[in-house]
Design a protein around this motif. Structure first.
Motif, PDB file in Angstrom:
ATOM      1  N   ARG A 161     -12.531  23.214  76.930  1.00 37.18           N
ATOM      2  CA  ARG A 161     -12.108  24.492  76.351  1.00 37.18           C
ATOM      3  C   ARG A 161     -10.715  24.390  75.795  1.00 37.18           C
ATOM      4  NH1 ARG A 161      -7.984  24.435  79.196  1.00 37.18           N
ATOM      5  NH2 ARG A 161      -7.822  25.131  81.339  1.00 37.18           N
ATOM      6  N   GLY A 164      -7.517  27.030  75.565  1.00 38.86           N
ATOM      7  CA  GLY A 164      -7.134  28.303  76.171  1.00 38.86           C
ATOM      8  C   GLY A 164      -5.784  28.808  75.716  1.00 38.86           C
ATOM      9  N   PRO A 165      -5.655  29.115  74.444  1.00 39.66           N
ATOM     10  CA  PRO A 165      -4.338  29.523  73.952  1.00 39.66           C
ATOM     11  C   PRO A 165      -3.944  30.929  74.402  1.00 39.66           C
ATOM     12  CG  PRO A 165      -5.957  29.824  72.228  1.00 39.66           C
ATOM     13  CD  PRO A 165      -6.682  29.182  73.390  1.00 39.66           C
ATOM     14  N   SER A 166      -2.657  31.140  74.548  1.00 41.80           N
ATOM     15  CA  SER A 166      -2.139  32.482  74.764  1.00 41.80           C
ATOM     16  C   SER A 166      -1.713  33.016  73.399  1.00 41.80           C
ATOM     17  CB  SER A 166      -0.942  32.437  75.706  1.00 41.80           C
ATOM     18  OG  SER A 166      -1.365  31.900  76.938  1.00 41.80           O
ATOM     19  N   GLU A 189      -6.263  33.464  76.403  1.00 41.40           N
ATOM     20  CA  GLU A 189      -5.554  33.707  77.667  1.00 41.40           C
ATOM     21  C   GLU A 189      -4.474  34.766  77.442  1.00 41.40           C
ATOM     22  OE1 GLU A 189      -4.900  29.976  79.791  1.00 41.40           O
ATOM     23  OE2 GLU A 189      -7.096  29.953  79.910  1.00 41.40           O
ATOM     24  N   ILE A 224      -8.393  19.907  79.768  1.00 44.08           N
ATOM     25  CA  ILE A 224      -7.416  19.089  79.056  1.00 44.08           C
ATOM     26  C   ILE A 224      -6.272  20.028  78.711  1.00 44.08           C
ATOM     27  CG2 ILE A 224      -7.037  17.621  77.032  1.00 44.08           C
ATOM     28  CD1 ILE A 224     -10.127  17.158  77.052  1.00 44.08           C
ATOM     29  N   ARG A 225      -5.135  19.834  79.338  1.00 49.87           N
ATOM     30  CA  ARG A 225      -4.067  20.809  79.152  1.00 49.87           C
ATOM     31  C   ARG A 225      -2.713  20.119  79.160  1.00 49.87           C
ATOM     32  NH1 ARG A 225      -4.182  23.918  85.108  1.00 49.87           N
ATOM     33  NH2 ARG A 225      -3.641  22.085  86.348  1.00 49.87           N
ATOM     34  N   GLU A 231       2.859  20.452  81.359  1.00 51.34           N
ATOM     35  CA  GLU A 231       3.716  21.430  82.039  1.00 51.34           C
ATOM     36  C   GLU A 231       2.980  22.053  83.227  1.00 51.34           C
ATOM     37  OE1 GLU A 231       2.473  21.797  78.986  1.00 51.34           O
ATOM     38  OE2 GLU A 231       2.010  23.890  78.491  1.00 51.34           O
ATOM     39  N   TRP A 232       1.663  21.857  83.285  1.00 48.13           N
ATOM     40  CA  TRP A 232       0.889  22.413  84.398  1.00 48.13           C
ATOM     41  C   TRP A 232       0.699  21.432  85.547  1.00 48.13           C
ATOM     42  CZ3 TRP A 232       1.010  27.324  84.084  1.00 48.13           C
ATOM     43  CH2 TRP A 232       0.987  27.951  82.823  1.00 48.13           C
TER      44      TRP A 232
END
Ligand code: GLU
Length: 548
Positions: free
Chosen positions: A34, A36-38, A70, A247-248, A251-252
């Protein structure tokens, strides 16, 4: 206050949610990924990079790539961003299979795909945690939290809401009831079970596995308005949307232990994780993160406005994702880049280094391999969004526009001068009579400055004798001979042998024709340019210039 927004009633049991969002009916090794942009105002090129990896990895395994908006932080939301995100993904061929596809419409059985519309799902999951003793309400005020931080600093203990520092962790039900009755705002926190000495391991798909101290922070799950934090929303959504690979951004990484603990408390198997480093650029002698504030090229809009072709951006990003792409491209000319197999495991784990010169060079190759029709179609779409006048002119006579683009596009070494569509209005403007007319003052000034000056009568003679049916060799022979009659040596070599005998050489003659016909000194192959302009335009322009 939240008492109304967050009624600690569960809209759904976990079993109901499991039934509503069953495991996907996909082959065992299919990946579900996915983006998941803010929606905070822009689309970063890093988002395109992540989406490209995620989408290809999903599709190449027979899986699904979905888009999840998001938007739980309403304060940071900027209107229009979702449209911008959808447009960016579509422009670069990365539209999702599932999620909000267009005009607020969802496609897919795992929605809603906007987090703000999933609040009852999050609250139901939090209710379950509360009932199982894994969460509790916390009424601590901002001032109390500040006192806590100051105390922790004084005692040199790790900061945060944890263990015995967590004021509301062990309050009695009577205390909670009193605070509720008093209408105090509250958040819901995780009751972390993490012992201080425990470790968790992240088997990151693109890194060595990483070991962390286990989480011990009683992280906020629901904010005072009943809306979840990223941490809770990520865990709940990636479970119920049946993501196999998160896949992110890296920073997480630091909050992974928190997420791992939540998956464990819910009894859910976590997805695989790949944490990617941010895209960097060279800045003087150092490297730094590509930043939205100081680098226009950080924003996908910049590529769209400049008209970088879809495959140029795609292939450039593929180069960044996997260093083997370049060799693959050389070995597979003409093959669609979709055939290149993405392996998340092999992704560049250091921050990919962004280099616009490299992008341009990839783009030259990509456009060089496109047909005139493909360029026409893509540039027309770009024009309708970014250069309306150009689009009208360019789209009016598709055959003529494609003939322009077809110049020097055949043979061993097709032209490589086009990098982005934004250069077309200026590059091919002279083919259109109205833009040519606007260039005339410049052309006349350049003509007056020509050294050697073209002799009287020559332009009219060329106009009178021009035959567009001549092929390139015949055209050369004709023009060389005609030029010789006006004192132009047929080539530089002949001119150099006896410079006094000639006015100039063939290059000077061709240069004069370019200034007259194209209002510029450089054009692609002049014979082809004249053929595409057509006899009428060539004759009219030459005769008009004879009077300059
Ligand atoms: N909304 C998060 C972000 O923009 C998504 C992170 C994720 O992919 O889990 O950073």
């Amino acid at each position: 206050m939240s008492n109304e927004q967050f009624t600690p009633q569960a809209a759904f049991t976990l079993a109901e949610l499991e039934a509503r969002f069953p495991p996907r009916d996909l082959p065992a090794d299919a990946r579900v990924t996915r983006f998941g942009p803010s929606p905070t105002g822009s689309m970063h090129i890093g988002g395109l990079y992540t989406s490209l990896v995620s989408r290809r990895a999903a599709h190449q395994s027979g899986g699904v790539f979905y888009l999840r908006i998001e938007d739980t932080d309403k304060k940071r939301e900027v209107e229009g961003t979702v449209e911008l995100i959808l447009d960016s993904l579509a422009t670069y061929g990365l539209s999702p299979d599932e999620g909000e596809i267009a005009d607020g419409k969802d496609v897919g059985a795992y929605g809603p795909y906007r987090q703000s519309e999933r609040v009852p799902i999050y609250q139901s999951c939090v209710r379950w945690l509360l009932e199982h003793g894994h969460a509790y309400p916390c009424f601590a005020s901002a001032e109390e939290l500040q006192v806590l931080r100051d105390e922790q600093a004084k005692h040199k203990v790790p900061p945060g809401y944890w263990g015995s520092w967590a004021i509301w962790r062990d309050k009695t039900q009577a205390d909670v009831d009193a605070a509720l009755a008093a209408g105090k705002p509250f958040v819901i926190r995780l009751r972390s079970a993490g012992g201080r000495d425990e470790r968790v391991t992240l088997p990151d798909t693109i890194r060595e596995s990483i070991e962390f101290p286990a989480n011990q922070t009683d992280v906020v799950l629901l904010k005072a308005d009943g809306v979840p934090t990223y941490h809770l929303a990520h865990v709940v959504d990636d479970h119920f949307m049946r993501t196999t690979d998160v896949i992110r951004g890296n920073e997480w990484l630091a909050s992974y232990p928190m997420h791992a603990e939540m998956f464990k408390l819910f009894g859910w198997e976590p997805p695989r994780f790949a944490h990617i480093s941010p895209i960097e650029k060279n800045d003087g002698s150092s490297r730094r993160k590509l930043s939205k504030r100081s680098d226009p090229e950080a924003s996908v809009c910049w590529y769209m406005e400049a008209g970088y072709p879809r495959d140029a951006v795609t292939e450039y990003l593929l180069n960044l994702i996997d260093g083997r792409f370049e060799d693959w491209r050389l070995a597979n000319p003409g093959v669609s880049n979709e055939q290149f197999q993405i392996e998340i495991e092999r992704m560049n784990r250091a921050g990919a280094l962004f280099d616009l010169a490299k992008l341009d060079s990839v783009s030259r190759d990509v456009v060089g391999a496109m047909t005139a029709k493909e360029i026409f179609d893509a540039a027309l779409i770009w024009g309708s969004d970014h250069a309306a006048d150009f689009a009208t002119r360019f789209g009016a006579d598709p055959a003529y526009s494609q003939a322009i683009l077809d110049i020097e596009r055949h043979g061993e070494r097709p032209r490589k001068d086009i990098v982005r569509w934004e250069q077309l209005p200026a590059d091919i403007g002279y083919f259109f009579d109205d833009t040519y007319a606007a260039l005339l003052p410049e052309a006349q000034a350049a003509f007056a400055a020509l050294q050697p000056a073209p002799p009287e009568g020559m332009l009219a003679a060329i106009a009178a004798a021009y035959d567009p049916a001549l092929n390139r060799d015949a055209w050369l022979e004709w023009l060389r001979e005609l030029g010789l009659g006006y004192g132009y040596a047929p080539n530089v070599k002949a001119f150099k042998v006896a410079p006094d005998e000639f006015r100039g050489h063939f290059g000077d003659l061709a240069g004069a024709l370019r200034v007259v016909l194209a209002a510029r000194r450089n054009t692609p192959d002049l014979c082809e340019v004249m053929q595409v302009l057509g006899k009428d335009r060539v004759v009219a322009r030459l005769n008009a210039a004879a009077a300059w």
